[in-house]
Design an enzyme around this catalytic site. Structure first.
Site, short mmCIF file in Angstrom:
data_model
loop_
_atom_site.label_atom_id
_atom_site.label_comp_id
_atom_site.label_asym_id
_atom_site.label_seq_id
_atom_site.Cartn_x
_atom_site.Cartn_y
_atom_site.Cartn_z
N CYS A 171 -5.96 4.86 3.38
CA CYS A 171 -7.52 5.35 4.24
C CYS A 171 -8.05 6.26 3.49
CB CYS A 171 -7.44 6.07 5.66
SG CYS A 171 -9.10 6.29 6.67
N HIS A 174 -3.83 3.69 9.81
CA HIS A 174 -2.49 5.57 9.17
C HIS A 174 -0.77 5.03 9.43
CE1 HIS A 174 -5.01 7.92 7.69
NE2 HIS A 174 -5.86 7.76 8.35
N GLU A 189 1.35 6.30 8.55
CA GLU A 189 2.76 7.61 8.65
C GLU A 189 2.12 8.41 9.74
OE1 GLU A 189 -1.61 8.77 7.26
OE2 GLU A 189 -0.08 6.94 6.99
#
Length: 231
Positions: free
Chosen positions: A85, A202, A204
């Site tokens: 990002c 994302h 994560e």
């Protein structure tokens, strides 16, 4: 196999990235942006957030942080570098990846889950996936529209540097699967060497079932496997 997670003023996904790395058994360490060396680190993650408040442009000020000289050195040496990002935005601003991330075509900050197609699995970040595999990952950005000049875009396609594309997860979602207007539905690219990855979704935030999807886990499992080969 230590991985540096760089913290800029305004980063807010640094702890998430460190958690995901530790979840797969890697050693993660948070490194403040004023650091002048990254000796002993095998890889680097530039996390999401709003570095320097996104003043001027997202990532435009972060590229001048002292640590970026070390990130560049490791990237040029062949070490894996991931920008997620805002980290993707920083990598393009720093010239480590081509193109730019512009304002979403809807002119709104967009936060939702999107479909993602894996274009290739021969990189240090995607070997845990199958080519063509569809993933469900969250996005959260206002400037995620990937743009590059036609000749740059053509080169990316010819050299197979597009690693992830936005894609419809179901036939019903086929009309609006691209959440930001990215050219060629590009969600993530690598450099020509294949060791620097930038992506807007994302991973994560998608490593535990409690979060709704574990489709991001493969990015970190792939990184661990790649680092084990060279360890």
């Amino acid at each position: 196999m230590k991985v540096a997670v760089i913290q800029f003023p305004g980063s807010n996904c640094d702890q998430d990235a460190a958690w995901a790395l530790k979840w797969v058994g890697l050693e993660a360490e948070l490194i403040w942006h004023t650091a002048t060396h990254l000796e002993g680190f095998a890889a680097v993650v530039l996390p999401g957030g709003f570095s320097y408040g996104d003043y001027l442009r997202a990532g435009a000020l972060a590229k001048f942080s002292p640590v970026m000289a070390e990130v560049r050195r490791l990237a040029e040496r062949g070490n894996p570098v991931i920008g997620i990002c805002n980290g993707f935005q920083v990598l393009t601003e720093a010239g480590l990846l081509p193109g730019a991330l512009l304002a979403n075509t809807n002119l709104h900050f967009t936060c939702k889950e999107v479909g993602l197609r894996v274009e290739r699995n021969d990189t240090p970040f995607t070997q845990a996936y199958r080519p063509g595999e569809l993933l469900r990952l969250p996005i959260a950005h206002g400037e995620g529209r990937y743009y590059a000049d036609p000749e740059v875009l053509e080169g990316l396609e010819e050299r197979r540097q597009v690693v992830f594309r936005y894609a419809a997860l179901t036939p019903a979602a086929s009309a609006d699967y691209n959440p930001n207007g990215s050219l060629n539905d590009i969600a993530g690219i690598v450099n020509a060497r294949g060791n620097v990855l930038g992506l807007m979704p994302h991973p994560e935030r998608a490593v535990e079932a409690a979060l709704g999807t574990t489709d991001g886990l493969g990015v970190f499992e792939s990184l661990k496997a790649a680092l084990e080969v060279v360890a």
